[in-house]
Design a protein around this motif. Sequence first.
Motif, short mmCIF file in Angstrom:
data_model
loop_
_atom_site.label_atom_id
_atom_site.label_comp_id
_atom_site.label_asym_id
_atom_site.label_seq_id
_atom_site.Cartn_x
_atom_site.Cartn_y
_atom_site.Cartn_z
N ASP A 1 -26.90 80.26 145.98
CA ASP A 1 -26.30 79.98 147.27
C ASP A 1 -25.98 78.51 147.49
O ASP A 1 -24.99 78.17 148.14
CB ASP A 1 -27.23 80.46 148.39
N ARG A 2 -26.81 77.62 146.94
CA ARG A 2 -26.63 76.19 147.21
C ARG A 2 -25.92 75.43 146.10
O ARG A 2 -25.44 74.32 146.35
CB ARG A 2 -28.00 75.54 147.46
N LEU A 3 -25.87 76.00 144.92
CA LEU A 3 -25.25 75.30 143.80
C LEU A 3 -24.07 76.06 143.21
O LEU A 3 -22.94 75.58 143.22
CB LEU A 3 -26.29 75.04 142.71
N VAL A 4 -24.34 77.24 142.68
CA VAL A 4 -23.31 77.96 141.94
C VAL A 4 -22.20 78.45 142.85
O VAL A 4 -21.00 78.30 142.55
CB VAL A 4 -23.93 79.13 141.15
N ASP A 5 -22.57 79.04 143.97
CA ASP A 5 -21.57 79.60 144.88
C ASP A 5 -20.59 78.54 145.39
O ASP A 5 -19.37 78.76 145.36
CB ASP A 5 -22.26 80.32 146.03
N PRO A 6 -21.06 77.38 145.89
CA PRO A 6 -20.09 76.38 146.33
C PRO A 6 -19.24 75.82 145.21
O PRO A 6 -18.07 75.49 145.43
CB PRO A 6 -20.96 75.29 146.97
N MET A 7 -19.81 75.71 144.01
CA MET A 7 -19.00 75.25 142.87
C MET A 7 -17.87 76.23 142.58
O MET A 7 -16.70 75.83 142.43
CB MET A 7 -19.89 75.10 141.64
N LEU A 8 -18.20 77.50 142.47
CA LEU A 8 -17.18 78.51 142.22
C LEU A 8 -16.22 78.63 143.40
O LEU A 8 -15.02 78.83 143.22
CB LEU A 8 -17.83 79.87 141.94
N GLY A 9 -16.75 78.50 144.61
CA GLY A 9 -15.90 78.57 145.79
C GLY A 9 -14.87 77.47 145.82
O GLY A 9 -13.73 77.67 146.25
#
Length: 469
Positions: free
Chosen positions: A163-171
Amino acid sequence: MSRPWRVAVVGGGIAGLAAAVRLRDRAPAGTEITVYEQSGALGGKLRTGELAGQPVEFGAESFLMRDPAGGESAAVTLIRRLGLAEKVVHPTVGQAALAVDGGLRPVPGGTLVGVPGDLERVATVAKPAADADRDGGRPLLGPDEDVAVGTLVRARLGDQVVDRLVDPMLGGVYAGRADDLSLATTMPALARAARVEHTLTGAVRAAQAAAPRAPGAPVFGTLAGGLSTLVEAAATASGATIRLHAAVRELTLTAEGWRLTVGPTRAPELVEADAVVLALPARPAARLLAPVTSEVATTIGGLDYASVALVTLALPDPELPALSGFLVPATEGLLIKASTFFTTKWGHLARPDGIALVRASVGRYGDETSLHLADPDLVATVHRELSGVLGVTLPAPLASHVQRWGGALPQYAPGHGDRIAAARTALRAAHPTLVLAGAGLDGVGIPVCVRSGETAAGEIIEALGGSGS
């Protein structure tokens, strides 16, 4: 009777233009290449505009310098081919941040699109699960297995890392969610390593070691003067006939090749071609494919897209941190999902008058209601949220621009690569002179699109026999 080849490239984005350049370079002399573009401008998502008297990107802002194997990326190779190498510039500030818990924290190093190779390095942003990443005695994935990024990372490292690392990067790249996006398509190097390694952190380190980067070597580049320079140079170098406002409405198989129906229904133009490159988004490509091969059309047409808006503000003497920008996890509840401080990140854009160009990206797949806001409301909301994240009251913008990209970013569900490979195999067997290219099939990013177009051109040359007839 001998005559030159006639090749139609449908779609004037960078994939289509790269195909046209490759055809010009490697097809027989005299090959007639025509690029058909439905809109009034070439370049697709590459669009350099102007704000407050300065060039600024209203679409993609940069390209990767290296390919996944560590060599020169296809974008850089094309830029060299076009004589633009001296225009390549790199970020002067590379550190980005994450907006978490109401403040900005530096993006931890040593990650692969947010997936950590060292759990201690991400502890300031996300707390891994207590029993994270134990060695189960076998590879994480089977030989041909593909899963959603979020499925694998949540199981190995816990929710916060996603939620705090991978998701914003992909988003920031796809406007999608880690729980929906294919690991094999969005992180192919990590997927390959996960089919060998027993831990996720080990897979990250293995993937990074497989494509080492020289210390200090730049990761990203852009062109002084804007990425539209690349578009213009490719169009010129291709020697193609460029047809703007030329929608291809129908594609028909003939005894000698293909017939394209171009233009409005009230005055259609029929064009003959020996081969066709469809460098279009998935759904328009599927519509043209449907009368030719319904099976391939159904596969291609099933790809979904996210819509985004890019809001750029020209701010007089704002207080900005020494960052390239920041990413926003969806859990923060903000409209913006990413922001770039253009005049900080790109030193060649810095202005002596102190005006800063700041861009924010809005819109996530499945949650795009924010895009219904009118432009002035979108600008006001972005300005307010930027001030909140930075902890300062930003000055009122001197100028602003809203660029809406409807259906711009493909969403690659698990198994995407296998589905596209099967569709291409079926199409090649039935109609080898009809070839597909573009981000919807092969992935986002300028280098991927360039390579996709060049590969399509190579297939056309092979299908036509390597010499005109």
